[in-house]
Design a protein around this motif. Structure first.
Motif, PDB file in Angstrom:
ATOM      1  N   THR A   2       0.838  -1.182   0.000  1.00 43.17           N
ATOM      2  CA  THR A   2       0.000   0.000   0.000  1.00 43.17           C
ATOM      3  C   THR A   2       0.877   1.238   0.000  1.00 43.17           C
ATOM      4  N   VAL A   4       1.037   5.281   1.474  1.00 41.50           N
ATOM      5  CA  VAL A   4       0.484   6.171   2.491  1.00 41.50           C
ATOM      6  C   VAL A   4       1.021   7.577   2.256  1.00 41.50           C
ATOM      7  N   CYS A  57     -11.334   4.578   6.725  1.00 40.00           N
ATOM      8  CA  CYS A  57     -11.079   3.140   6.592  1.00 40.00           C
ATOM      9  C   CYS A  57     -10.522   2.502   7.847  1.00 40.00           C
ATOM     10  N   GLY A  60      -8.563  -1.009   8.236  1.00 38.13           N
ATOM     11  CA  GLY A  60      -8.682  -1.736   6.981  1.00 38.13           C
ATOM     12  C   GLY A  60      -9.574  -2.956   6.978  1.00 38.13           C
ATOM     13  N   GLY A  77      -8.278   3.701   0.416  1.00 35.72           N
ATOM     14  CA  GLY A  77      -8.761   4.029   1.748  1.00 35.72           C
ATOM     15  C   GLY A  77      -8.261   5.382   2.199  1.00 35.72           C
ATOM     16  N   ASP A  79      -8.141   7.898   5.768  1.00 33.95           N
ATOM     17  CA  ASP A  79      -8.366   8.037   7.210  1.00 33.95           C
ATOM     18  C   ASP A  79      -7.403   9.113   7.722  1.00 33.95           C
ATOM     19  N   LEU A  85      -3.779   3.778   9.719  1.00 33.91           N
ATOM     20  CA  LEU A  85      -3.372   3.436   8.356  1.00 33.91           C
ATOM     21  C   LEU A  85      -2.196   2.463   8.349  1.00 33.91           C
ATOM     22  N   ALA A  88      -3.647  -0.840   8.954  1.00 32.43           N
ATOM     23  CA  ALA A  88      -4.365  -1.266   7.752  1.00 32.43           C
ATOM     24  C   ALA A  88      -3.388  -1.783   6.703  1.00 32.43           C
ATOM     25  N   GLU A  89      -2.283  -1.075   6.530  1.00 28.20           N
ATOM     26  CA  GLU A  89      -1.279  -1.491   5.537  1.00 28.20           C
ATOM     27  C   GLU A  89      -0.757  -2.887   5.846  1.00 28.20           C
ATOM     28  N   LEU A 101      -3.587   3.752   0.360  1.00 27.74           N
ATOM     29  CA  LEU A 101      -4.075   4.361   1.589  1.00 27.74           C
ATOM     30  C   LEU A 101      -3.525   5.772   1.700  1.00 27.74           C
TER      31      LEU A 101
END
Length: 208
Positions: A2, A4, A57, A60, A77, A79, A85, A88-89, A101
């Protein structure tokens, strides 16, 4: 992997306080939110190649549920919480999923007009004050393509229950009315009772 990126603005953390972040996954598991996410993904009617954005998100969970069922969609996503994040990643990477993200805010989505086929938002709307709710929904309408779908789940409160304005905005049918005022055509609310924390309303709305 992902990606960021970042920008700055005040926000209310997903659990209300930053120090409660470690409890986020526990709450997800014990409350029954996974079932809500499954219903949201089903309601979106996703097709191969579509672009999906999760606004707010968190860590995630909804993106992961979406990607596991639809490996051939593009996941995005947004946030405001970089710690969320980061989790989530890691979670998406472990699931073999790829997503983009961004640190960002629902009221000012950093995407061009008509960028997405589906926009998700799960238990985030009630965190926003009244003007920000309308700004978010206007942004969602802007980034959705013609025929696009918003699937939004949020807490539903009873009359005389909430004492704060941003929570009173979620009493009765206030949320679908707000979504309709943003220019989307709403379907009847689907109510789902959680094992904890009351009832969630799932709203499905389309751009025509």
């Amino acid at each position: 992997m992902t990606e960021v990126s970042s920008q700055e603005r005040d926000y209310l953390p997903g659990m209300g306080k930053h120090y409660l972040l470690p409890l986020y996954e526990v709450v997800h598991l014990v409350s029954g939110l996974a079932g809500v996410h499954d219903e949201m993904v089903t309601s979106a009617g996703l097709r191969s190649g579509q672009r999906v954005l999760d606004v707010g998100c968190g860590t995630g969970n909804l993106l992961r549920a979406t990607g596991k069922r639809h490996r051939d969609v593009e996941l995005f996503g947004v946030d405001p919480d970089l710690k969320m994040l980061a989790r989530a990643e890691r979670k998406l990477r472990r699931a073999g999923l790829r997503a983009k993200l961004d640190k960002g805010f629902a009221q000012e989505l950093a995407f061009p007009d008509a960028s997405f086929d589906v926009v998700f938002s799960s238990l985030m709307l009630h965190h926003l004050d009244t003007p920000s709710k309308d700004e978010m929904l206007a942004e969602v309408r802007r980034v959705l393509r013609p025929g696009g779908v918003l699937v939004l789940a949020d807490a539903v409160f009873h009359d005389h229950g909430p004492t704060k304005d941003h929570l009173r905005d979620n009493v009765g049918d206030a949320v679908p009315k707000r979504i309709a005022a943003a220019g989307l055509t709403t379907e009847p609310t689907r109510m789902r009772k959680l094992r904890m924390f009351g009832t969630v309303g799932i709203e499905v709305a389309k751009v025509h």
